[in-house]
Each structure stands twice: as structure tokens, then as C-alpha cells.
Design an enzyme around this catalytic site. Sequence first.
Site, PDB file in Angstrom:
ATOM      1  N   ALA A  96       0.708  -1.440   0.730  1.00 43.96           N
ATOM      2  CA  ALA A  96      -0.024   0.336   0.047  1.00 43.96           C
ATOM      3  C   ALA A  96       1.167   0.812   0.389  1.00 43.96           C
ATOM      4  O   ALA A  96       0.577   2.318  -0.913  1.00 43.96           O
ATOM      5  CB  ALA A  96      -1.158  -0.188   1.371  1.00 43.96           C
ATOM      6  N   TYR A  97       1.989   1.329   0.996  1.00 37.16           N
ATOM      7  CA  TYR A  97       2.952   2.669   1.051  1.00 37.16           C
ATOM      8  C   TYR A  97       3.514   2.658  -0.559  1.00 37.16           C
ATOM      9  O   TYR A  97       3.362   4.010  -0.714  1.00 37.16           O
ATOM     10  CB  TYR A  97       3.866   1.800   1.853  1.00 37.16           C
ATOM     11  CG  TYR A  97       4.881   3.039   2.510  1.00 37.16           C
ATOM     12  CD1 TYR A  97       4.594   4.249   2.883  1.00 37.16           C
ATOM     13  CD2 TYR A  97       6.137   3.319   1.835  1.00 37.16           C
ATOM     14  CE1 TYR A  97       5.535   5.452   3.260  1.00 37.16           C
ATOM     15  CE2 TYR A  97       7.091   3.624   2.285  1.00 37.16           C
ATOM     16  CZ  TYR A  97       6.822   5.330   2.699  1.00 37.16           C
ATOM     17  OH  TYR A  97       7.803   6.002   2.586  1.00 37.16           O
TER      18      TYR A  97
END
Length: 254
Positions: free
Chosen positions: A156-157
Site C-alpha cells: 500500500a505504501y
Amino acid sequence: MNLLANRVAIITGASTGIGHATARLFAREGAAVVVAARRQKELDELVGTISSEGGRALPLAGDVGEESFAQALVELAVDRFGGLDIAFNNAGILGATGPVPQMSQTEWDEVVTTNLTSAFLGAKYQLPAMAARKGGSLIFTSTFVGYTAGMPGMAAYAASKAGLIGLTQVLAVEHGPQNIRVNALLPGGTDTPAGREFANTPEALAFVRNLHALKRMATPEEIAQSALYLASDASSFTTGAAMLADGGVSINRV
Ligand code: NAP
């Protein structure tokens, strides 16, 4: 030398870490700064520090994932400081880590909203204010993760931060004719609360340091200097760039 004399800047993620160091540096270089994050007390303390150093700063607490906050930040800069020249859209989180099959959509959404949607919302209100001043510098804090390195567990990052680079490129070509430069700053491991979230044991810290050619993490003040470069006229012909300030983590092979 005052590199940012008579400039007005918004700095998000200013309660700690890179944003905090950058707010102090921009103010020392002559900018009037609007400092943003969720924690009011930390922002008030920062404003006190900047004022005691002879600078000008105003705090606004809120969530960068909310459109009304993005709008309020620009309104504060325009109403109280007369306009907007620089926006350092820096607030971000590592968020949920781990394999994608174990990640919930809520966890994914939190990271993407905080790191990427915030950038869209910030730019949406910052760009017209900069155009009214006939120019400006918009900066997003991205990372080497998802650009030069695929770090396990950081889907996600990485996706949210890589998205900032695409946004940077499009905004740079859309707003270059208005003399607005748009760049992404890609720090390496930096010794902040977020940096320590990953390097949270002596072993993990040694591992992170060793990933870098320089064999250490950056200080927030070092990354602030790179933000100053992108904010100031020193980078007047730099736009659409993904600028690494990463201690060689991207090219190091150990
Ligand atoms: P940090 O010390 O944890 O600071 C993050 C800042 O973002 C804090 O001021 C935090 O303030 C703010 N923030 C987080 N979520 C927010 C939200 N929803 N709304 C408003 N503000 C929010 O981290 P840092 O290391 O300085 O990170 C700054 C940026 O650099 C981030 O985008 C990060 O991803 C990026 N980066 C960091 C590293 C590293 O190794 N440290 C490396 C590459 C890139 P509040 O909690 O008060 O809201």
C-alpha cells in the site's frame, strides 16, 4: 542568505520529522509558513519555536485526507499571508504492512487516502493560488520504495507513493506554462518517528542503515535541505522530477 524571502509556504506533516525540520528551515530562509498536521499541540509548539527564531508561522490542525482541510490551508495562507508560492505536501504514513492477501481494504484505503488522495486534494486548491501569483513550487514527498526498490510487505505504501510520481509528471506538464514547478522528493531511510517504525529493533536499525551506500539514515534536517532546493529558485529549471535524496539506497548492492 534568505532563499525564500517574501514567499509563503504550506507544509503538511509538520508536527514531527521531515515536515517539522522543513518548516523551521523554510522559516529561517524567510518564508511565512502555514504548518499542518493532526496534532494541535505539536503544531503550536513548532509555531512558538519559529516565532522565537524570528520567523512567521501559523498552525492549522486537520486531516490531509479531507478536502475541506486542503481548502482551509490555502485560504489561511492567502488570507493571512497574502498568497501561496510553495506547498510541501509531505504528510504520510507507512500504514499497514504485510502480505496483500492478509491486508484489508480499510487498511489499504487509509494509506492511499493519506499518502495519495491528500496530494490530489492539496494540489487542487494550491495550484489556482499559485497561478494567481504567476508561479510556484509544488513538492510531494514520495520515497524510493516502489520506485527503485520493491520492499516486501509495503504494497500500500509503495503503490501510494509511486502514484505521487505519476501525479507529479502530469501536473508538471499541465502547469509548466503557468510557471508552476511540480516535483517529487524521494528520501531514503530518515531518522524520524516513521523511519523508526520500520527500524524498531537494534537489528532492524542496523539492517536499514546497511541498505544505504552511506551506511546510515538521513537526519530530517538533511531531507529538509533537499526540499529547500526544490522550493527555491535554485531549482528553477527542475520540474516533473522524481528527485532521490536517498543516501544511495537505490544503487547499493550488498
Ligand atoms: P513522521 O515523523 O511520522 O511524520 C509524519 C507527519 O505526517 C506527521 O507530522 C503527522 O502528523 C503527519 N500526518 C500523518 N497522517 C496525517 C493525516 N492524515 N493528516 C495530517 N497529517 C498527517 O514521518 P516522516 O519520516 O517525517 O515522514 C514524512 C514523509 O516522508 C512521509 O510522507 C513519509 O512517507 C516520507 N518518507 C519517510 C521516510 C523515512 O524513512 N522516515 C523515507 C521516505 C519517505 P500527525 O500525526 O500530527 O497528524
